[in-house]
Design an enzyme around this catalytic site. Structure first.
Site, PDB file in Angstrom:
ATOM      1  N   GLU A   1      14.618 -15.173  -1.487  1.00 41.79           N
ATOM      2  CA  GLU A   1      13.993 -15.241  -0.161  1.00 41.79           C
ATOM      3  C   GLU A   1      14.039 -16.630   0.455  1.00 41.79           C
ATOM      4  O   GLU A   1      14.358 -16.780   1.639  1.00 41.79           O
ATOM      5  CB  GLU A   1      12.551 -14.731  -0.223  1.00 41.79           C
ATOM      6  CG  GLU A   1      12.424 -13.221  -0.410  1.00 41.79           C
ATOM      7  CD  GLU A   1      12.541 -12.780  -1.858  1.00 41.79           C
ATOM      8  OE1 GLU A   1      12.724 -13.639  -2.736  1.00 41.79           O
ATOM      9  OE2 GLU A   1      12.453 -11.555  -2.120  1.00 41.79           O
TER      10      GLU A   1
ATOM     11  N   HIS B   1       2.213  -6.010  -2.431  1.00 39.01           N
ATOM     12  CA  HIS B   1       3.098  -5.340  -1.474  1.00 39.01           C
ATOM     13  C   HIS B   1       2.320  -4.691  -0.333  1.00 39.01           C
ATOM     14  O   HIS B   1       2.807  -3.766   0.311  1.00 39.01           O
ATOM     15  CB  HIS B   1       3.935  -4.260  -2.161  1.00 39.01           C
ATOM     16  CG  HIS B   1       4.970  -4.774  -3.105  1.00 39.01           C
ATOM     17  ND1 HIS B   1       4.665  -5.278  -4.340  1.00 39.01           N
ATOM     18  CD2 HIS B   1       6.324  -4.889  -2.984  1.00 39.01           C
ATOM     19  CE1 HIS B   1       5.785  -5.661  -4.954  1.00 39.01           C
ATOM     20  NE2 HIS B   1       6.799  -5.436  -4.148  1.00 39.01           N
TER      21      HIS B   1
END
Lengths: 327, 324
Positions: A60, A129
């Site tokens: 990322e 998440h």
């Protein structure tokens, strides 16, 4: 008018902007071959090729940083993070690089870049998440923070974000992807920074973001049956913040409830309440109220998760309490 | 085929190295005189690296730079007067005083920015390399960083992607042995950091970072490789910073392994060594002195420009946050 899933509104915006401007490209985890974890880029890889729709490794910080380098050199990258929680892995590139380079360069550099990231709880995805990190991101200068509500907003705001010369964080709500909405045949660009009054009312102003707009509208329907008239404002972005829309509404209703799914502490509700207080204080008939996610990690079990997150029932309860306080 | 610096370029190479040297000496003076807000990380001793690498680049190539970035910018032809003014936080600086020493950008020179975060610039330069491929140009991007940055995750992530996609990016490790006080040999088991290239399936080269010709040869080959679409190279330049981590660091830690370490490296001064080479190549003492005189005029003018430049108006703190 036509009916369309929220995720397909995202897909249409991506497709149309890529067709319109060769400098627009999409990169992220699983965006190409399978068309995105939430199916928001299905078919784009086949249509635009490997260079423009790029599956990245699980890096990322690396690929967000590459987006910054692309944006500095004439491209308009759209970087997809699979979950907004992953912003934290790329935090330096988002906070110290993407959003500060223009400033540090004294205006020499522009960083026309969009980071798309899904927020929201409700899928038993647990603590890593499920977060809604818009308040955290909005804390930092140098980027716009956009939160579409319906499919119409998703498409119109995403197209504007892609054309914006600033870095934009575009938070999609993962519980909306497969929900269907009526949208215009041709969705016009929706300007970033302009709130939308989704429902007019006289007694309580409900300022909401993302999915909370839809919950607030449902709550407003039920409250109307009880004789409480709610004005529901879809904020659409928290940076820039459309203060005027909020202030104008509160001057009329005298009551303000803010609903946003980010953690409540130092959250969107706190910021808006403080931000508009100077202008609305003498118009208020009740203390400003807010609903956010309490400051606990999002739990896994539905038995624990759903009671925690903002809901239609909580909105009804809080809005009603505001009007009772007036009595 | 080994690429060599052409003799006719020697004068220009020396000029660049000498300019870096004089630039940094004057920056250090600013600090000592209390004229400079904040700190600066000096490039003294590392001149051969940026000079040799940038000599292998075209005007439209990109570089990403680090906190120790002044030398990279001088090597790319950034204006020394605007650099100095930025270092003093003045209106006449590249960023009108908003960036300072660690964030000097010169977009018109392909300089994507010095960077205050160790390893922060590596993916950015890698993205510029992707952009070059995307736009179908023959540009390359160079990412400059120190030994310390090779232990940041962004190094691994970026080199891995560049290798996988054969991006025209050249990763220059300026191995000056220290991350502030920490000796790289105490925290990393890889003696030659360029060995890490093997893990990515790309070339990794170790060169004497005090020898501008050696640096040029390695960089030129890496650039050629990149322009041909063959992908990235890691070039590790063994070098040494003569001062501490920044102008305020006495660097006492360096004597703990070897009391003569600094002295030994300074005896290999890259600027003095190349001056001798220039003379040996046939340049007259007078010709070399003329180069030095020209540089001195530029540096003195830059100092004056920076000192004379006004501070920005306080209201400018609010400019350039967002467009529109």
């Amino acid at each position: 008018m036509r009916e369309i899933m929220y995720r397909d509104a995202i897909l249409e915006a991506l497709d149309e902007e890529m067709a319109r401007d060769d400098n627009v490209l999409l990169l992220g985890e699983d965006v190409a071959f399978i068309g995105g974890n939430f199916k928001t880029s299905v078919g784009l890889y086949e249509k635009y090729g490997d260079l423009r729709v790029k599956d990245t490794p699980i890096s990322e910080a690396g690929f967000v940083g590459m987006g910054v380098g692309m944006a500095l050199t004439g491209l308009r990258p759209i970087v997809e993070l699979m979950f907004s929680d992953f912003l934290l892995i790329a935090a330096d590139q988002v906070v110290n690089q993407m959003s500060k380079i223009r400033y540090m360069s004294g205006g020499q550099a522009t960083v026309p870049m969009v980071i798309r990231a899904p927020i929201g709880a409700g899928r038993s995805s647990a603590a890593q998440h499920s977060q809604s990190l818009q308040a955290m991101v909005a804390h930092f200068p140098g980027m716009k923070v956009v939160l579409p509500s319906t499919a119409q907003e998703a498409k119109g705001l995403l197209k504007s974000a892609i054309r914006d010369d600033n870095p934009v964080i575009f938070f999609e709500h993962k519980m909306e992807y497969t929900n269907k909405f009526d949208i215009d045949d041709d969705v016009e660009l929706i300007p970033i920074g302009k709130a939308d009054v989704k429902r007019a009312g006289d007694d309580v102003t409900i300022v909401a973001t993302s999915s909370q707009v839809m919950k607030s509208l449902k709550a407003a329907d039920k409250l109307a049956a009880d004789g409480i008239s709610c004005e529901v404002i879809d904020l659409r972005s928290i940076v820039p913040l459309d203060r005027d829309a909020i202030i104008e509404s509160v001057k009329k209703t005298g009551r303000l409830l803010i609903v946003d799914e980010a953690y409540e502490r130092c959250g969107v509700g706190a910021e808006i309440a403080a931000n508009v207080m100077e202008d609305v204080f003498y118009y208020l008939d009740a203390p400003i109220a807010r609903i956010g996610t309490p400051n606990v990690p999002l739990p896994f079990s539905p038995a624990l998760e759903f009671p925690i997150i903002p809901s239609e029932d909580k909105i009804i309860e809080k809005a009603r309490a505001l009007t009772v306080a007036d009595a | 085929m080994v690429k060599k610096l052409a003799k006719k370029s020697f004068g220009g190479i020396y000029e660049t190295m000498y300019k870096m040297r004089r630039f940094e000496e004057e920056v250090f003076e600013f600090y000592k005189k209390g004229l400079m807000p904040g700190l600066a990380h000096l490039y003294l001793g590392e001149e051969a690296v940026a000079t040799g690498v940038c000599a292998a680049l075209n005007d439209d190539d990109y570089i990403g730079s680090s906190h120790r970035g002044h030398g990279h910018l001088v090597a790319r032809g950034a204006r020394t007067d605007m650099m100095m003014a930025e270092i003093l936080g003045k209106e006449g600086g590249y960023s009108r005083g908003k960036g300072g020493s660690m964030h000097i950008m010169a977009m018109d020179r392909g300089i994507l920015g010095a960077n205050g975060i160790v390893g922060g610039e590596i993916p950015i330069a890698t993205g510029a390399a992707y952009s070059a491929v995307y736009r179908g140009t023959e540009q390359v991007a160079v990412s400059f960083f120190g030994d310390g940055a090779t232990n940041e995750g962004t190094f691994h992530e970026s080199v891995n992607m560049a290798a996988a996609w054969k991006l025209p990016c050249i990763y220059i490790i300026e191995n000056n042995l220290y991350g502030i006080s920490v000796d790289i040999r105490d925290v990393t088991n890889t003696r030659d950091l360029a060995d890490r290239a093997k893990a990515y399936g790309i070339p990794g080269v170790v060169v004497d970072g005090m020898d501008v010709e050696a640096v040029y040869a390695a960089a030129a080959e890496a650039v050629d490789h990149a322009r041909k679409g063959k992908g990235p190279t890691i070039v590790e330049c063994k070098t040494y910073r003569w001062q501490g981590h920044h102008v305020g660091d006495p660097a006492v830690y360096r004597a703990r392994r070897d009391a003569d370490e600094k002295k030994d490296w300074m005896e290999r001064c890259p600027v003095r060594a190349f001056r001798a080479k220039l003379i040996a190549s046939g340049a007259s003492e007078a010709a070399v002195a003329a180069i030095e005189g020209e540089v001195e005029r530029e540096i003195q003018a830059a100092v004056k420009y920076a000192v004379d430049s006004p501070y920005p108006d306080a209201s400018e703190a609010f400019d350039d946050v967002l467009i529109g």
